[in-house]
Design a protein around this motif. Structure first.
Motif, mmCIF file in Angstrom:
data_model
loop_
_atom_site.group_PDB
_atom_site.id
_atom_site.type_symbol
_atom_site.label_atom_id
_atom_site.label_comp_id
_atom_site.label_asym_id
_atom_site.label_seq_id
_atom_site.Cartn_x
_atom_site.Cartn_y
_atom_site.Cartn_z
ATOM 1 N N ASP A 37 0.821 -1.219 0.000
ATOM 2 C CA ASP A 37 0.000 0.000 0.000
ATOM 3 C C ASP A 37 0.853 1.267 0.000
ATOM 4 O O ASP A 37 0.360 2.350 0.283
ATOM 5 C CB ASP A 37 -0.972 0.007 1.191
ATOM 6 C CG ASP A 37 -0.266 0.271 2.521
ATOM 7 O OD1 ASP A 37 0.976 0.160 2.578
ATOM 8 O OD2 ASP A 37 -0.962 0.591 3.508
ATOM 9 N N ARG B 42 2.701 3.168 8.778
ATOM 10 C CA ARG B 42 1.547 3.342 7.888
ATOM 11 C C ARG B 42 1.668 4.557 6.967
ATOM 12 O O ARG B 42 0.779 4.813 6.156
ATOM 13 C CB ARG B 42 0.260 3.442 8.719
ATOM 14 C CG ARG B 42 -0.086 2.162 9.462
ATOM 15 C CD ARG B 42 -1.310 2.326 10.355
ATOM 16 N NE ARG B 42 -2.474 2.761 9.582
ATOM 17 C CZ ARG B 42 -3.067 3.952 9.712
ATOM 18 N NH1 ARG B 42 -2.609 4.837 10.583
ATOM 19 N NH2 ARG B 42 -4.115 4.253 8.979
ATOM 20 N N GLU C 201 -4.177 3.392 -4.627
ATOM 21 C CA GLU C 201 -4.169 2.342 -3.603
ATOM 22 C C GLU C 201 -2.795 2.155 -2.980
ATOM 23 O O GLU C 201 -2.670 1.516 -1.937
ATOM 24 C CB GLU C 201 -4.643 1.010 -4.191
ATOM 25 C CG GLU C 201 -6.150 0.850 -4.255
ATOM 26 C CD GLU C 201 -6.776 1.743 -5.320
ATOM 27 O OE1 GLU C 201 -6.344 1.669 -6.478
ATOM 28 O OE2 GLU C 201 -7.675 2.532 -4.987
ATOM 29 N N ASN D 129 -6.317 11.319 -3.350
ATOM 30 C CA ASN D 129 -6.861 10.101 -2.739
ATOM 31 C C ASN D 129 -8.174 10.415 -2.032
ATOM 32 O O ASN D 129 -8.212 11.305 -1.170
ATOM 33 C CB ASN D 129 -5.864 9.530 -1.725
ATOM 34 C CG ASN D 129 -4.507 9.264 -2.337
ATOM 35 O OD1 ASN D 129 -3.830 10.193 -2.773
ATOM 36 N ND2 ASN D 129 -4.094 8.021 -2.345
ATOM 37 N N PRO D 130 -9.238 9.684 -2.339
ATOM 38 C CA PRO D 130 -10.538 10.012 -1.745
ATOM 39 C C PRO D 130 -10.570 9.887 -0.224
ATOM 40 O O PRO D 130 -11.326 10.608 0.437
ATOM 41 C CB PRO D 130 -11.497 9.026 -2.412
ATOM 42 C CG PRO D 130 -10.641 7.948 -2.990
ATOM 43 C CD PRO D 130 -9.339 8.596 -3.327
ATOM 44 N N GLU D 131 -9.740 8.993 0.340
ATOM 45 C CA GLU D 131 -9.744 8.822 1.802
ATOM 46 C C GLU D 131 -8.888 9.866 2.506
ATOM 47 O O GLU D 131 -8.891 9.953 3.737
ATOM 48 C CB GLU D 131 -9.257 7.414 2.171
ATOM 49 C CG GLU D 131 -7.757 7.180 2.048
ATOM 50 C CD GLU D 131 -7.273 6.888 0.633
ATOM 51 O OE1 GLU D 131 -6.097 6.490 0.499
ATOM 52 O OE2 GLU D 131 -8.047 7.056 -0.334
ATOM 53 N N GLY D 132 -8.133 10.654 1.742
ATOM 54 C CA GLY D 132 -7.282 11.676 2.352
ATOM 55 C C GLY D 132 -6.025 11.098 2.967
ATOM 56 O O GLY D 132 -5.559 10.014 2.590
ATOM 57 N N ARG E 263 -3.509 9.737 6.163
ATOM 58 C CA ARG E 263 -3.562 8.949 7.394
ATOM 59 C C ARG E 263 -3.072 9.757 8.595
ATOM 60 O O ARG E 263 -3.467 9.492 9.731
ATOM 61 C CB ARG E 263 -2.722 7.680 7.234
ATOM 62 C CG ARG E 263 -3.285 6.729 6.187
ATOM 63 C CD ARG E 263 -2.386 5.523 5.971
ATOM 64 N NE ARG E 263 -2.999 4.576 5.050
ATOM 65 C CZ ARG E 263 -2.402 3.488 4.586
ATOM 66 N NH1 ARG E 263 -1.161 3.201 4.968
ATOM 67 N NH2 ARG E 263 -3.027 2.687 3.745
ATOM 68 N N GLU F 247 1.880 13.119 7.188
ATOM 69 C CA GLU F 247 2.229 11.813 6.622
ATOM 70 C C GLU F 247 3.469 11.882 5.733
ATOM 71 O O GLU F 247 4.239 10.926 5.647
ATOM 72 C CB GLU F 247 1.047 11.246 5.828
ATOM 73 C CG GLU F 247 1.251 9.809 5.368
ATOM 74 C CD GLU F 247 -0.027 9.140 4.888
ATOM 75 O OE1 GLU F 247 0.067 7.968 4.457
ATOM 76 O OE2 GLU F 247 -1.109 9.769 4.939
#
Length: 295
Positions: free
Chosen positions: A102, A183, A208, A220-223, A225, A229
């Motif tokens: 990822d 991560r 992804e 990235n749609p999820e933004g 982490r 980052e």
């Protein structure tokens, strides 16, 4: 005496290579004490020891090679190997690059958790920094300095509204790495991705497995982490690159706008100056705190 460490059992996984976009089979196997980390290209029958002299390219990733066989993009994987305190292991691949997973080290941490750790009948060696060594390129620099605390300090500055300037100092421990660093994903800019693909590179790159930015925002749609980052991932990269020294570092790594190329030059410069470091076998009574950082 603190003992050397390998994995308790073999584990394997399959993932996509970042540049070729092809599936890569990865298998990790235990190795006897004193062996170090050894990459093995089973499709070519070539073993490549993990040492600075086998680095053949650092332009977009850290690449090692020997006898016509290369392995690219090893730094994310090696950051996890560093954090877990693994001294000896065989890394078997059937292609020229590590799977990107990822874009972080989280999947490799899960593989190592599945494999488990095994102590070996030999003392664990560390590399203690005795004097500062610095490599510069214009304003950019990377350095290793004496310290009784193992740490990674990184500053980045980008002309981009989402990144701008980010700074983080990471006090090393395995548990902190898993929670704070592992991560953090690699990142790139849309215009760079488009250029790389025109050169038949980054064919496996996607939202992804990387943070992708256009001129103003994260795509990235999820933004993100973590809010920072980007600098966390730079620390992840630096840890992976320092694993080429072959032993955990007791000292302070510091960088401004560091890169794989500067990190490689730093490992070469350090090892070229025997007065800059010493190799020490970890004794429980004198290094209990450092030993606990790998627990």
């Amino acid at each position: 005496m603190i003992k050397q460490r390998t994995i308790a059992k073999p584990v394997e996984s399959v993932g996509i290579g970042l540049h070729k976009g092809k599936p890569v089979h990865l298998r990790l196997e235990p190795l006897e004490a004193g062996s170090g980390i050894v990459f093995y290209r089973e499709d070519l029958g070539v073993s490549i020891p993990l040492r600075p002299e086998y680095v053949v390219d650092t332009q977009m990733a850290t690449v090692i090679g020997k006898d016509g066989a290369n392995v690219s993009t090893i730094e994310h994987f090696l950051s996890a190997v560093y954090a877990y305190g693994i001294d000896n292991m065989r890394v078997i691949l059937d292609d020229a690059e590590m799977p990107i997973m990822d874009g972080s080290a989280a999947s490799f941490c899960m593989m190592l958790d599945e494999a488990g750790m095994a102590e070996q009948n030999a003392g664990k060696e560390i590399l203690r920094i005795r004097k500062a060594v610095t490599v510069r390129s214009g304003e950019k620099y990377v350095s290793l300095k004496p310290s009784e605390t193992a740490s990674f300090d990184f500053l980045i500055r980008f002309e981009h509204p989402v990144i701008a300037e980010q700074h983080r100092r990471f006090i090393f421990s395995k548990s902190a790495f898993v929670q704070e660093i592992s991560r953090a994903r690699t990142f790139g800019f849309l215009k760079e991705v488009q250029y790389l693909r025109s050169k038949n590179l980054a064919l496996g790159g996607s939202l992804e497995n990387a943070i992708v930015l256009d001129d103003t925002k994260v795509l990235n749609p999820e933004g993100l982490r973590f809010e920072d980052e980007f600098v966390r991932h730079k620390i992840l990269d630096a840890m992976g690159d320092m694993k080429l020294l072959g032993r955990p570092i007791l000292g302070a790594y510091e960088a401004f706008a560091g890169s794989h190329g500067l990190n490689h030059q730093l490992t070469v410069a350090l090892l070229a100056d025997e007065s800059a470091y010493e190799i020490v076998t970890l004794q429980v009574e004198e290094s209990a705190e450092f030993a606990r950082s790998f627990a």
